[in-house]
Enzyme design. Structure first.
Site, PDB file in Angstrom:
ATOM      1  N   TYR A 186       0.175  -5.975 -18.465  1.00  0.00           N
ATOM      2  CA  TYR A 186       0.901  -4.752 -18.138  1.00  0.00           C
ATOM      3  C   TYR A 186       1.509  -4.179 -19.418  1.00  0.00           C
ATOM      4  O   TYR A 186       2.415  -4.775 -20.010  1.00  0.00           O
ATOM      5  CB  TYR A 186       2.034  -5.024 -17.140  1.00  0.00           C
ATOM      6  CG  TYR A 186       1.600  -5.418 -15.748  1.00  0.00           C
ATOM      7  CD1 TYR A 186       0.297  -5.242 -15.318  1.00  0.00           C
ATOM      8  CD2 TYR A 186       2.511  -5.967 -14.856  1.00  0.00           C
ATOM      9  CE1 TYR A 186      -0.084  -5.600 -14.030  1.00  0.00           C
ATOM     10  CE2 TYR A 186       2.145  -6.327 -13.566  1.00  0.00           C
ATOM     11  CZ  TYR A 186       0.834  -6.147 -13.156  1.00  0.00           C
ATOM     12  OH  TYR A 186       0.465  -6.500 -11.882  1.00  0.00           O
ATOM     13  N   LEU A 229       3.165   0.294  -0.176  1.00  0.00           N
ATOM     14  CA  LEU A 229       3.302   1.749  -0.010  1.00  0.00           C
ATOM     15  C   LEU A 229       2.019   2.453  -0.434  1.00  0.00           C
ATOM     16  O   LEU A 229       2.002   3.673  -0.601  1.00  0.00           O
ATOM     17  CB  LEU A 229       4.476   2.284  -0.824  1.00  0.00           C
ATOM     18  CG  LEU A 229       5.858   1.731  -0.475  1.00  0.00           C
ATOM     19  CD1 LEU A 229       6.922   2.366  -1.352  1.00  0.00           C
ATOM     20  CD2 LEU A 229       6.175   1.961   0.994  1.00  0.00           C
ATOM     21  N   ARG A 259       0.573   2.442  -3.273  1.00  0.00           N
ATOM     22  CA  ARG A 259       0.848   3.074  -4.574  1.00  0.00           C
ATOM     23  C   ARG A 259       1.551   4.414  -4.432  1.00  0.00           C
ATOM     24  O   ARG A 259       1.303   5.352  -5.191  1.00  0.00           O
ATOM     25  CB  ARG A 259      -0.442   3.218  -5.370  1.00  0.00           C
ATOM     26  CG  ARG A 259      -1.090   1.881  -5.665  1.00  0.00           C
ATOM     27  CD  ARG A 259      -2.446   2.006  -6.315  1.00  0.00           C
ATOM     28  NE  ARG A 259      -2.982   0.671  -6.531  1.00  0.00           N
ATOM     29  CZ  ARG A 259      -3.590  -0.054  -5.578  1.00  0.00           C
ATOM     30  NH1 ARG A 259      -3.741   0.447  -4.377  1.00  0.00           N
ATOM     31  NH2 ARG A 259      -4.027  -1.265  -5.829  1.00  0.00           N
ATOM     32  N   GLY A 260       2.430   4.494  -3.447  1.00  0.00           N
ATOM     33  CA  GLY A 260       3.229   5.691  -3.252  1.00  0.00           C
ATOM     34  C   GLY A 260       2.637   6.679  -2.269  1.00  0.00           C
ATOM     35  O   GLY A 260       3.307   7.634  -1.868  1.00  0.00           O
ATOM     36  N   LEU A 311       2.027   6.322   0.890  1.00  0.00           N
ATOM     37  CA  LEU A 311       2.751   6.306   2.160  1.00  0.00           C
ATOM     38  C   LEU A 311       4.173   6.855   2.036  1.00  0.00           C
ATOM     39  O   LEU A 311       4.814   7.144   3.047  1.00  0.00           O
ATOM     40  CB  LEU A 311       2.788   4.885   2.723  1.00  0.00           C
ATOM     41  CG  LEU A 311       1.430   4.316   3.179  1.00  0.00           C
ATOM     42  CD1 LEU A 311       1.583   2.877   3.657  1.00  0.00           C
ATOM     43  CD2 LEU A 311       0.819   5.181   4.269  1.00  0.00           C
ATOM     44  N   LEU A 360      -7.858   7.058  -8.776  1.00  0.00           N
ATOM     45  CA  LEU A 360      -8.129   6.302  -7.560  1.00  0.00           C
ATOM     46  C   LEU A 360      -8.651   7.224  -6.462  1.00  0.00           C
ATOM     47  O   LEU A 360      -8.136   8.328  -6.268  1.00  0.00           O
ATOM     48  CB  LEU A 360      -6.863   5.588  -7.077  1.00  0.00           C
ATOM     49  CG  LEU A 360      -6.257   4.553  -8.043  1.00  0.00           C
ATOM     50  CD1 LEU A 360      -5.014   3.929  -7.427  1.00  0.00           C
ATOM     51  CD2 LEU A 360      -7.279   3.474  -8.396  1.00  0.00           C
ATOM     52  N   PRO A 361      -9.679   6.794  -5.726  1.00  0.00           N
ATOM     53  CA  PRO A 361     -10.296   7.645  -4.706  1.00  0.00           C
ATOM     54  C   PRO A 361      -9.327   8.207  -3.671  1.00  0.00           C
ATOM     55  O   PRO A 361      -9.484   9.357  -3.245  1.00  0.00           O
ATOM     56  CB  PRO A 361     -11.323   6.706  -4.046  1.00  0.00           C
ATOM     57  CG  PRO A 361     -11.685   5.745  -5.132  1.00  0.00           C
ATOM     58  CD  PRO A 361     -10.407   5.513  -5.879  1.00  0.00           C
TER      59      PRO A 361
END
Length: 333
Positions: free
Chosen positions: A62, A211, A213-214, A216, A231-232
């Site tokens: 990271y 979530l 990646r946000g 939701l 991301l798709p």
């Protein structure tokens, strides 16, 4: 004592540590979602620990080591109040690209040596290979981590994004504390094959992406440095369709007087006592909102209603791009 500290802790499997029911995922503090502020990140880590959170999750890749050094700074005067879950093995190039996975025994020990230094600790609580290395038997990788346990550098072994066969093979070499895998209202693949094996073997779950990646919570990428832009589920018509689904979650949340994020986290918490959600808060405000989810009680009727309204089959796009999906041993079930 705060309300959070009064919450019943959860044990990661039959052999893992007992921790607060939510863990702090620190990936977003090192640029994966765009720019971040180190001082605010450290303040968020401190706030999480002060409010009872016991497990911090990171990866040596990271920010190419930045995340571990950040956590090392944050824990300088409070190492005894936090446990560390570290992923290793993902290889990076100088331009930030992803160039493979290395699970060779010699590499395992090399990665651990650098993580211990960056984190400023003498022992890692849970150590796990980030993605299965197709060129190295999982038995060899787990055996190398077991050697680190014998030498006192690691306490527990975890797994990440692997399927049931790999889980069984790894567990036969050394007890596994938990599997880290994406699990949310709209990513429920592990329920069919993987979760039953974990229950059989007494292995816990640290669930990331709760979530999505946000997605939701209504968050969308606003900068090219935000990896979600690739991301798709966050692209083109997929995003438009998925946002319609999120609107339904917002309605459910409004009826309960809480936020969509809290509904999504509470749903994961309610699914099993063996699951500890990872919350990817980068700011203290996000942390407070997420921690409030431990106070949300969802009945079986609530769960059924939520699941009937938010169907994974209605989501558009896979959770990673085609290349990354092929790297996931967990998707071979």
């Amino acid at each position: 004592m705060t309300a959070e500290n009064a919450i019943k802790p959860r044990q990661l499997g039959s052999t893992g540590p007992t921790i607060f029911p939510l863990a702090l995922g620190c990936m977003g503090m090192s640029g994966m979602y765009g720019s971040s502020d180190d001082d605010e990140s450290i303040a968020t880590i401190h706030a999480a620990i002060d409010r009872g959170v016991t497990l911090l999750d990171t990866g040596d890749f990271y920010g190419c080591g930045h995340n571990e050094m950040l956590i090392g700074r944050a824990l300088k005067d409070r190492r005894d109040r936090a446990m560390l879950s570290v992923k290793f093995g993902a290889l990076r190039s100088p331009d930030g690209g992803w160039i493979g996975t290395d699970g060779r025994p010699s590499s395992v020990k090399n990665f651990a040596a650098y993580s211990l230094t960056r984190l400023g600790v003498d022992c890692i609580d849970i150590y796990r290979l980030a993605r299965l290395d197709p060129n190295v038997p999982i038995e060899d990788t787990i055996g190398a981590i077991a050697d680190l346990i014998k030498a006192g550098y690691v306490r527990h072994i975890g797994l990440s994004e692997v399927g049931s066969d790999t889980i069984r093979r790894a567990h036969a070499v050394h007890p596994i504390s938990d599997l880290q895998i994406e699990y949310s209202l709209i990513s429920r693949g592990p329920e069919t094959e993987i979760f039953p094996v974990l229950e059989e073997l007494g292995i816990g779950v640290t669930a990331y992406g709760v979530l999505s990646r946000g997605l939701l919570s209504g968050s969308i990428p606003t900068a090219q440095s935000d990896f979600r832009a690739f991301l798709p589920r966050f692209s083109g018509e997929n995003l438009v369709q998925n946002q319609r689904l999120v609107e339904q979650l917002k309605q459910i949340a409004a009826e309960k007087g809480i936020s969509p994020s809290q509904v999504a986290i509470a749903w994961v918490l309610a699914k099993s006592k063996n699951i500890v959600p990872l919350i990817g808060a980068r700011k203290r405000t996000q942390l407070s909102e997420s921690l409030a989810a431990v106070q949300v009680n969802l009945s079986s009727e609530d769960l059924s209603h939520i699941e009937s309204v938010i169907s994974p089959s209605a989501i558009a796009g896979t959770r990673y791009d085609e290349h990354q999906m092929k790297m996931l041993d967990s998707e071979t079930e």
